[in-house]
Design an enzyme around this catalytic site. Structure first.
Site, PDB file in Angstrom:
ATOM      1  N   HIS A   1     -36.546  -8.881  98.660  1.00 18.69           N
ATOM      2  CA  HIS A   1     -37.314 -10.078  99.012  1.00 18.69           C
ATOM      3  C   HIS A   1     -38.548  -9.717  99.855  1.00 18.69           C
ATOM      4  O   HIS A   1     -39.681 -10.071  99.511  1.00 18.69           O
ATOM      5  CB  HIS A   1     -36.401 -11.037  99.783  1.00 18.69           C
ATOM      6  CG  HIS A   1     -37.067 -12.309 100.212  1.00 18.69           C
ATOM      7  ND1 HIS A   1     -36.937 -13.478  99.504  1.00 18.69           N
ATOM      8  CD2 HIS A   1     -37.884 -12.607 101.256  1.00 18.69           C
ATOM      9  CE1 HIS A   1     -37.646 -14.430 100.093  1.00 18.69           C
ATOM     10  NE2 HIS A   1     -38.228 -13.926 101.173  1.00 18.69           N
ATOM     11  N   GLU A   2     -38.326  -9.000 100.936  1.00 21.69           N
ATOM     12  CA  GLU A   2     -39.451  -8.670 101.827  1.00 21.69           C
ATOM     13  C   GLU A   2     -40.444  -7.756 101.120  1.00 21.69           C
ATOM     14  O   GLU A   2     -41.647  -7.802 101.392  1.00 21.69           O
ATOM     15  CB  GLU A   2     -38.941  -8.049 103.131  1.00 21.69           C
ATOM     16  CG  GLU A   2     -38.022  -8.961 103.962  1.00 21.69           C
ATOM     17  CD  GLU A   2     -38.580 -10.366 104.216  1.00 21.69           C
ATOM     18  OE1 GLU A   2     -39.810 -10.517 104.309  1.00 21.69           O
ATOM     19  OE2 GLU A   2     -37.767 -11.311 104.306  1.00 21.69           O
TER      20      GLU A   2
ATOM     21  N   HIS B   1     -42.954  -9.832  99.310  1.00 27.71           N
ATOM     22  CA  HIS B   1     -44.027 -10.274 100.221  1.00 27.71           C
ATOM     23  C   HIS B   1     -45.025  -9.136 100.446  1.00 27.71           C
ATOM     24  O   HIS B   1     -46.237  -9.339 100.454  1.00 27.71           O
ATOM     25  CB  HIS B   1     -43.435 -10.664 101.582  1.00 27.71           C
ATOM     26  CG  HIS B   1     -42.753 -12.005 101.609  1.00 27.71           C
ATOM     27  ND1 HIS B   1     -43.387 -13.171 101.278  1.00 27.71           N
ATOM     28  CD2 HIS B   1     -41.481 -12.353 101.957  1.00 27.71           C
ATOM     29  CE1 HIS B   1     -42.544 -14.202 101.421  1.00 27.71           C
ATOM     30  NE2 HIS B   1     -41.376 -13.721 101.820  1.00 27.71           N
TER      31      HIS B   1
ATOM     32  N   GLU C   1     -43.968 -17.005  99.021  1.00 24.89           N
ATOM     33  CA  GLU C   1     -42.535 -17.027  98.711  1.00 24.89           C
ATOM     34  C   GLU C   1     -42.312 -16.839  97.207  1.00 24.89           C
ATOM     35  O   GLU C   1     -41.272 -16.327  96.785  1.00 24.89           O
ATOM     36  CB  GLU C   1     -41.941 -18.341  99.214  1.00 24.89           C
ATOM     37  CG  GLU C   1     -40.493 -18.269  99.586  1.00 24.89           C
ATOM     38  CD  GLU C   1     -40.190 -17.249 100.679  1.00 24.89           C
ATOM     39  OE1 GLU C   1     -39.048 -16.764 100.707  1.00 24.89           O
ATOM     40  OE2 GLU C   1     -41.071 -16.916 101.515  1.00 24.89           O
TER      41      GLU C   1
HETATM   42 ZN    ZN Z   1     -39.731 -14.922 102.306  1.00 28.29          ZN
END
Ligand code: ZN
Length: 504
Positions: free
Chosen positions: A267-268, A271, A297
């Site tokens: 997830h990170e 980003h 997101e």
């Molecule tokens: Zn996030």
């Protein structure tokens, strides 16, 4: 023209100093959440508040306003997507927003946020909402004051939503969420009728060092550049950017649930890939960052879920995770593992939620924020109303405040308002953008199945990442996908994937 070029340079120099103060504050914040000893909190909060106030002063320097006025005719002579036109437009928007709020107020608010965050780090383990109750009431008060620096709104939450998802309003979010909810609830109900999936093997002992090694290996394949970034441990994973050459991700591991660390790492990284893909020429200006929390997101959720929880992905990586954890997974077939990591199970914790129920967690929080700001819900009723909404919407009741009202850091480390809608907007945007990517490059699915991500990443860089904040979210989505934000792509994705897994 030559005159405009000189003025653009002057403007960039002023913006760079303000942005550098912002980056300094990001380093302080990153350190606070990774390595700083807990007793450093009070001084760090004061230091961050000071830098935040200085940055705000720089951002509201009247010289910026004068340059913007002088440069407006030049901007109007340029195409909309010209770098200078975009810089002037984005700076104007930020400047008008910044000058409405006094620096003194911002400084006081940052300091209050630091104090509240510190209280929350102790209140949550103690499961004691009363420890942060007064601070949270003050946060609500400050959030309302902040909104009221932007009079003329249709709803008091609108200016706060606009900070993170520019162009969005309470009304627009409600409409989109209403449509999504109407299709999600029957899907959750249909899945609940099916036999539960066994995921017990994911909750054996998985040593942290092995989890970390596996994660680093996968995100290296994704394209995370350790020459321009780092990964460190934290309690609440986040990504932060100091410059185009230094983007940090953080993660955490649960040695008794292999999902936690792995998927938060993916997830990170999503980003970070966004921030690392922004044109470096935009560094130090309002163009040099992701354009909205929703679009941000969309990138994290795409790499975490659409890619990282897909069957092709695990067809490639399963032998690797099996050889990393032979005792735990050696006898578990791929299909069982794939079903387990995608198990739909209404739960208490948003960040651990499956892809189907996740958005229901977000909707609860969004509605609570709006009601708090409206004054139709009081801080004292909040813990109880939280429990009631989980009971009615997810069918489970938190037994304590630790996994209830104290669960998410957002209201304790920031304002109340605009904090949560970006997560669900991001899911919607990710599905819509991924459909467009597949349309342009149908071979992406096959490449993911071979552990190759360059076609997808290059397409995202070209169409999304490089632009930074040049386009607002709405403009970007329309440019990339040919239509405005829609609910259908996410529902097509969820119905297809979970229809297959649960045999619906
Ligand atoms: Zn996030």
């Amino acid at each position: 023209m030559a005159d405009s070029a000189a003025k653009i340079q002057q403007l960039k120099a002023l913006l760079q100093e303000a942005a550098d103060l912002g980056s300094v504050n990001s380093v302080l914040g990153w350190d606070q959440q990774t390595y700083m000893p807990v007793e450093g909190n009070a001084a760090r909060s004061r230091q961050s508040a000071l830098i935040g106030r200085l940055q705000h002063e720089r951002n509201t320097d009247p010289a910026i306003g004068h340059l913007l006025d002088e440069l407006t005719p030049y901007a109007e002579s340029l195409p909309y997507d010209h770098d200078d036109a975009s810089l002037i437009r984005a700076t104007r928007r930020a400047y008008e927003q910044n000058i409405k709020v006094p620096s003194q107020f911002m400084g006081g608010m940052y300091e209050h946020m630091g104090i509240t965050y510190d209280l929350w780090t102790r209140a949550r383990p103690a499961n004691d909402f009363s420890m942060v109750r007064d601070a949270l009431a003050k946060t609500l008060d400050l959030s309302r004051q902040l909104a009221n620096y932007f009079p003329g709104y249709a709803h008091i939450a609108d200016p706060l939503i606009d900070f993170s998802d520019t162009g969005m309003t309470t009304e627009k979010v409600r409409t989109i969420f209403g449509k999504l909810r109407a299709q999600l609830v029957p899907l959750v109900a249909a899945i609940a009728e099916r036999p539960a999936i066994d995921d017990s093997f994911l909750r054996q002992h998985y040593p942290q060092a092995d989890q970390m090694r596996l994660g680093v290996s996968i995100i290296t394949d994704y394209g995370f550049d350790f020459g321009r970034g780092r990964q460190d441990l934290t309690h609440h994973p986040f990504m932060t950017r100091f410059s185009s050459g230094d983007v940090r991700i953080t993660t955490r591991f649960d040695e008794y649930d292999v999902r936690d660390g792995l998927f938060s790492t993916l997830h990170e990284t999503g980003h970070a890939l966004y921030e690392l893909g922004i044109d470096p020429r935009y560094d130090g200006s309002p163009l040099g960052g992701g354009t909205s929390s929703g679009v941000h997101e969309s990138q994290s959720r795409m790499w975490e879920n659409i890619v990282g929880r897909s069957l092709p992905f695990w067809t490639h990586y399963y032998p690797q995770i099996q050889s990393t954890f032979p005792k735990q997974l050696g006898n578990v077939p791929l299909d069982a593992f794939y079903r387990a990591i995608n198990k739909v199970n209404p739960s208490l914790i948003r960040v651990d939620a499956d892809e189907v129920t996740y958005n229901l967690h977000v909707m609860i929080r969004f509605n609570l924020e709006v009601e708090l700001l409206e004054g139709t819900l009081s801080i004292d009723d909040l813990p109880e109303v939280w429990r009631a909404r989980y009971t009615s919407d997810l069918g489970i009741t938190p037994s304590d405040d630790k996994d209830g009202i104290l669960q998410d850091v957002h209201w304790y480390g920031g304002i109340i308002g605009g904090q949560f809608q970006g997560y669900t907007l991001g899911n919607l945007i990710s599905a819509q953008i991924y459909e467009a990517a597949l349309q342009a490059h149908p071979e992406i699915t096959r490449e993911v199945g071979a552990g190759k991500f360059s076609t997808l990443l290059n397409w995202l860089r070209q169409n999304v990442h490089q632009h930074g904040s040049k386009f607002l979210a709405d403009e970007l989505i329309e440019r990339v996908t040919g239509s405005p934000l829609q609910v259908e792509p996410l529902m097509r994705y969820l119905n297809g994937k979970f229809g297959g897994i649960y045999g619906l």
